[in-house]
Scaffold this motif. Sequence first.
Motif, PDB file in Angstrom:
ATOM      1  N   GLU A  49       0.844  -1.205   0.000  1.00 30.97           N
ATOM      2  CA  GLU A  49       0.000   0.000   0.000  1.00 30.97           C
ATOM      3  C   GLU A  49       0.880   1.256   0.000  1.00 30.97           C
ATOM      4  O   GLU A  49       0.624   2.206  -0.739  1.00 30.97           O
ATOM      5  CB  GLU A  49      -0.908   0.032   1.241  1.00 30.97           C
ATOM      6  N   ALA A  50       1.920   1.246   0.831  1.00 32.36           N
ATOM      7  CA  ALA A  50       2.815   2.415   0.908  1.00 32.36           C
ATOM      8  C   ALA A  50       3.429   2.712  -0.454  1.00 32.36           C
ATOM      9  O   ALA A  50       3.609   3.875  -0.837  1.00 32.36           O
ATOM     10  CB  ALA A  50       3.912   2.151   1.939  1.00 32.36           C
ATOM     11  N   VAL A 102       5.247  -4.175  13.925  1.00 33.96           N
ATOM     12  CA  VAL A 102       6.689  -3.953  13.736  1.00 33.96           C
ATOM     13  C   VAL A 102       7.314  -3.463  15.043  1.00 33.96           C
ATOM     14  O   VAL A 102       6.773  -2.571  15.700  1.00 33.96           O
ATOM     15  CB  VAL A 102       6.923  -2.913  12.603  1.00 33.96           C
ATOM     16  N   CYS A 103       8.461  -4.067  15.432  1.00 39.73           N
ATOM     17  CA  CYS A 103       9.162  -3.537  16.613  1.00 39.73           C
ATOM     18  C   CYS A 103      10.268  -2.563  16.215  1.00 39.73           C
ATOM     19  O   CYS A 103      10.338  -1.467  16.745  1.00 39.73           O
ATOM     20  CB  CYS A 103       9.662  -4.623  17.543  1.00 39.73           C
ATOM     21  N   ASN A 104      11.142  -2.944  15.251  1.00 35.95           N
ATOM     22  CA  ASN A 104      12.251  -2.060  14.884  1.00 35.95           C
ATOM     23  C   ASN A 104      12.279  -1.783  13.382  1.00 35.95           C
ATOM     24  O   ASN A 104      11.992  -2.670  12.576  1.00 35.95           O
ATOM     25  CB  ASN A 104      13.587  -2.689  15.273  1.00 35.95           C
ATOM     26  N   ILE A 105      12.674  -0.554  13.057  1.00 31.26           N
ATOM     27  CA  ILE A 105      12.758  -0.165  11.650  1.00 31.26           C
ATOM     28  C   ILE A 105      14.135   0.440  11.390  1.00 31.26           C
ATOM     29  O   ILE A 105      14.594   1.299  12.151  1.00 31.26           O
ATOM     30  CB  ILE A 105      11.703   0.925  11.306  1.00 31.26           C
ATOM     31  N   ALA A 106      14.787  -0.005  10.306  1.00 29.68           N
ATOM     32  CA  ALA A 106      16.028   0.649   9.861  1.00 29.68           C
ATOM     33  C   ALA A 106      15.827   1.056   8.405  1.00 29.68           C
ATOM     34  O   ALA A 106      15.282   0.288   7.608  1.00 29.68           O
ATOM     35  CB  ALA A 106      17.206  -0.303   9.973  1.00 29.68           C
ATOM     36  N   SER A 107      16.230   2.272   8.099  1.00 31.29           N
ATOM     37  CA  SER A 107      16.082   2.766   6.726  1.00 31.29           C
ATOM     38  C   SER A 107      17.414   3.320   6.259  1.00 31.29           C
ATOM     39  O   SER A 107      18.165   3.896   7.060  1.00 31.29           O
ATOM     40  CB  SER A 107      15.033   3.873   6.694  1.00 31.29           C
ATOM     41  N   GLU A 108      17.677   3.175   4.970  1.00 29.04           N
ATOM     42  CA  GLU A 108      18.903   3.758   4.421  1.00 29.04           C
ATOM     43  C   GLU A 108      18.921   5.264   4.627  1.00 29.04           C
ATOM     44  O   GLU A 108      19.970   5.889   4.609  1.00 29.04           O
ATOM     45  CB  GLU A 108      18.993   3.421   2.931  1.00 29.04           C
ATOM     46  N   GLU A 109      17.771   5.852   4.835  1.00 33.63           N
ATOM     47  CA  GLU A 109      17.691   7.302   4.997  1.00 33.63           C
ATOM     48  C   GLU A 109      17.679   7.757   6.453  1.00 33.63           C
ATOM     49  O   GLU A 109      17.527   8.940   6.733  1.00 33.63           O
ATOM     50  CB  GLU A 109      16.444   7.826   4.267  1.00 33.63           C
ATOM     51  N   ASP A 112      10.779   7.883   2.458  1.00 34.04           N
ATOM     52  CA  ASP A 112      11.115   7.315   3.759  1.00 34.04           C
ATOM     53  C   ASP A 112       9.982   7.551   4.765  1.00 34.04           C
ATOM     54  O   ASP A 112       9.582   6.636   5.501  1.00 34.04           O
ATOM     55  CB  ASP A 112      12.417   7.957   4.257  1.00 34.04           C
ATOM     56  N   ARG A 113       9.429   8.765   4.762  1.00 37.83           N
ATOM     57  CA  ARG A 113       8.328   9.072   5.694  1.00 37.83           C
ATOM     58  C   ARG A 113       7.097   8.233   5.382  1.00 37.83           C
ATOM     59  O   ARG A 113       6.399   7.750   6.276  1.00 37.83           O
ATOM     60  CB  ARG A 113       7.971  10.565   5.600  1.00 37.83           C
ATOM     61  N   ILE A 114       6.819   8.044   4.093  1.00 36.86           N
ATOM     62  CA  ILE A 114       5.651   7.245   3.688  1.00 36.86           C
ATOM     63  C   ILE A 114       5.778   5.820   4.221  1.00 36.86           C
ATOM     64  O   ILE A 114       4.869   5.282   4.844  1.00 36.86           O
ATOM     65  CB  ILE A 114       5.509   7.233   2.139  1.00 36.86           C
ATOM     66  N   LEU A 115       6.942   5.213   3.984  1.00 39.33           N
ATOM     67  CA  LEU A 115       7.154   3.829   4.418  1.00 39.33           C
ATOM     68  C   LEU A 115       7.107   3.729   5.938  1.00 39.33           C
ATOM     69  O   LEU A 115       6.445   2.836   6.499  1.00 39.33           O
ATOM     70  CB  LEU A 115       8.517   3.344   3.925  1.00 39.33           C
ATOM     71  N   ARG A 116       7.833   4.613   6.601  1.00 42.05           N
ATOM     72  CA  ARG A 116       7.955   4.515   8.062  1.00 42.05           C
ATOM     73  C   ARG A 116       6.586   4.652   8.738  1.00 42.05           C
ATOM     74  O   ARG A 116       6.231   3.890   9.628  1.00 42.05           O
ATOM     75  CB  ARG A 116       8.925   5.592   8.580  1.00 42.05           C
TER      76      ARG A 116
END
Length: 314
Positions: A36-37, A84-91, A71-75
């Motif tokens: 969806e994102a 989800v407990c943890n998120i890591a993004s390249e950004e 990045d904001r859309i996905l997060r």
Amino acid sequence: MIKEAGTSKFQIELRRHLRAQNISDNLVHLMCEIAEASKYVINAVRTGDLGVAGTSNLYGEEQLALDVLSDRILRKRLIHSGVVCNIASEEMDTIYECQADADGLYSVAYDPLDGSSLVDVNLAVGTIVSIYSGCDLLQPGRNQVAAMYILYGPRVSLVYTVGDGVHEFTMNNLMEFTLTRENVRMQPDGEIYAPGGLRKKYHPGDEKFIQYLEGKGCKLRYSGGFVPDINQVLMKGKGLFMYPALNGSPNGKLRVLFELNPMAFIIEHAGGSATDGKQNILDIVPESLDQRAPVYIGCSSDVKKAMEFVNGGA
Ligand code: AFP
């Protein structure tokens, strides 16, 4: 594989396909939320600001407005998923903690808009996602429970594996992802190659490997976008992508957590393989979020040959 009387496989929507896999409801929900994102990301790619954001990411690279927005859309979507407990993004510089570890929760590493510098010249770009069970993101890629990418090209396609086959979906007029290829398989031997990095900085083994590929008649097919380049290798089933160690960049360019692990997981489950020249990409134990590694990924006999050249045996 989905088998249902009277149903064309082209009508099978992503959620239904995921529900037929041996995975938890939470994981189905999470992967659908990411899909969806991606609909908002493609909208941003098509109409958003092409300028810079005035900030930099954890690699010190200048961020584009599109990187930050994607990045904001996905997060946001991942946080709201509730699984989800943890998120890591390249950004992002650090891990974003959503909630404490609990049974049934997942951690996600993603590159929201890989190849974003290609949008202004209207080339294809993509989102790459890696999913682990529990809170730990610094673990070998082999432990992924799912990997997926969404390719924003002339068509929008989504490719996923949960460890049982690799499947492609394409966005239709209603913006639904419907099945277009089930159980994508790669041949052992390639006919195309996609080599990243400045050739004058190649080590002698890589230079010889390129000569070997050209000698056996492989055609050069490189766009500068990891997602479309991997997608081509995977869907044609006959090719290799490489971004080797370079003089001055011993770990190449591509990132283990955000780019290499998810793509290696997908390619391996389609019958291909991926190495950094010494070990399987999926066996690397990452020590930091920003870890990079050289990569040779694609048809298994080409990858094996690459290792021979890199290690001086060919
Ligand atoms: P950007 O996200 O900075 O455009 O980089 C894209 C990328 O990480 C990956 O998509 C490509 O395979 C690779 O870099 C291309 O790198 P070169 O420009 O050095 O060939």
